[in-house]
Write a protein that holds these residues in place. Structure first.
Motif, short mmCIF file in Angstrom:
data_model
loop_
_atom_site.label_atom_id
_atom_site.label_comp_id
_atom_site.label_asym_id
_atom_site.label_seq_id
_atom_site.Cartn_x
_atom_site.Cartn_y
_atom_site.Cartn_z
N ALA A 155 24.98 15.46 25.03
CA ALA A 155 25.72 16.29 24.14
C ALA A 155 25.61 16.07 22.74
O ALA A 155 25.45 16.98 21.73
CB ALA A 155 27.18 16.59 24.39
N LYS A 156 25.25 14.85 22.31
CA LYS A 156 24.79 14.41 21.06
C LYS A 156 23.34 14.54 20.69
O LYS A 156 22.96 13.99 19.69
CB LYS A 156 25.39 13.35 20.76
CG LYS A 156 26.91 12.91 20.58
CD LYS A 156 27.21 11.53 20.22
CE LYS A 156 27.00 10.58 21.02
NZ LYS A 156 27.49 9.41 20.71
N GLY A 157 22.37 15.05 21.69
CA GLY A 157 21.18 14.84 21.47
C GLY A 157 20.27 13.77 21.82
O GLY A 157 19.19 13.54 21.84
N LEU A 158 20.98 12.74 22.65
CA LEU A 158 20.48 11.48 22.95
C LEU A 158 20.02 11.73 24.43
O LEU A 158 20.49 12.34 25.19
CB LEU A 158 21.40 10.44 22.79
CG LEU A 158 22.08 10.42 21.36
CD1 LEU A 158 23.22 9.10 21.70
CD2 LEU A 158 21.01 10.13 20.52
N CYS A 159 18.96 10.96 24.94
CA CYS A 159 18.39 10.72 26.37
C CYS A 159 18.26 12.00 26.93
O CYS A 159 18.31 12.37 28.22
CB CYS A 159 19.67 10.06 27.12
SG CYS A 159 20.29 8.30 26.48
N LEU A 160 17.64 13.08 26.20
CA LEU A 160 17.22 14.24 26.68
C LEU A 160 16.03 13.96 27.61
O LEU A 160 15.64 15.02 28.41
CB LEU A 160 16.98 15.10 25.75
CG LEU A 160 18.09 15.47 24.85
CD1 LEU A 160 17.68 16.64 23.89
CD2 LEU A 160 19.32 16.16 25.64
#
Length: 279
Positions: A155-160
């Motif tokens: 949701a924070k833009g990490l681990c996409l």
């Protein structure tokens, strides 16, 4: 330090986009040659940690980080320390409001290990915000608490580069599946340190495999290029990515490995430590 810098730009996509980066080198001299248990003996206050392998309260780091740049600039510190155990990334968000710190240890296994750590920790975690794709827990399902943490990270833009579903239409890299440039992209189970319940896009990638596979998979390259172009102010588009993308160094075979930080002779620990949400 020169070797560390060259390692950061040694493979795609940072190799191609090198001119988008400004690099500053700052030396910090400690009382002792290697990281130990006493933070007063190291210039940066770095110590070993039984849980994370290495830790830093980030008290002294800003004094060094902001020597070459002003406080209004958010840098991406890649910290090289003398040690024998670990790589570590402290990721508190997207790096827009405050820096993410990546630690790589020299002496672990010589320059080759240092190069791998810089690519994995500094490029992959610290700058690219990528998640680990390797497995520590064989035949184990990703626990519910870890699923919730991964959801918060994403949701924070990490681990996409990871997914909690194996639906090829729903994964973040769905646009790469079936693309003529990327016939090797699919949905493969295993990652985020667990063997089951989490999926990645390729069998082999620098975030998942042994130290010899110095290659970021396609979705990781795209995420890195997107970061570079957006932070530069140029703006990102998929067409721009395709124009310069190269899968140079991609292994033709392979499978998901155990943690690349495991060794019979060296005690490695890798941690992606995610901090609180950015305001």
């Amino acid at each position: 330090m020169e070797y560390a810098m060259e390692s950061f730009f040694s493979i795609e996509p940072t190799k191609t986009y090198r001119d988008y980066f400004n690099v500053h080198m700052v030396y910090a001299v400690s009382r002792k040659a290697c990281v130990g248990d006493d933070p007063t003996q190291t210039a940066l206050g770095t110590v070993w940690d039984k849980v994370n392998g290495v830790t830093n309260r980030l008290i002294q780091l800003p004094d060094y980080v902001y020597i070459p740049v002003s406080r209004g600039v958010i840098p991406y510190p890649s910290i090289i320390v003398n040690g024998k155990k670990t790589g570590f990334a402290l990721v508190e968000g997207t790096g827009i409001i405050k820096p993410n710190y990546a630690f790589s240890c020299y002496l672990c296994g010589g320059l080759d290990y240092l190069k791998y750590l810089i690519l994995h920790e500094s490029v992959g975690h610290g700058f690219g915000l990528l998640g680990d794709e390797y497995v520590d827990y064989i035949d184990q399902e990703l626990p519910e608490s870890n699923k919730n943490r991964l959801k918060l990270d994403q949701a924070k833009g990490l681990c996409l580069n990871l997914s909690l579903t194996n639906d090829s239409q729903s994964v973040y890299w769905s646009h790469l599946i079936g693309h003529p440039r990327y016939p090797y992209v699919g949905v493969y189970e295993g990652g985020y340190k667990y063997d089951k319940g989490v999926w990645r896009s390729e069998l082999v990638s620098l975030m998942s495999t042994l130290l010899t596979d110095l290659y970021f998979n396609a979705i990781s390259r795209e995420l890195l290029v997107k970061r570079i172009l957006e932070l530069s102010g140029e703006g990102y588009s998929f067409d721009k990515f395709l124009q310069k993308d190269s899968d140079e160094g991609r292994p033709t075979g392979g499978s998901l490995s155990l943690s690349p930080f495991r060794s019979t002779s060296i005690d490695w620990i890798d941690r992606l430590s995610v901090g609180p949400d950015e305001p």
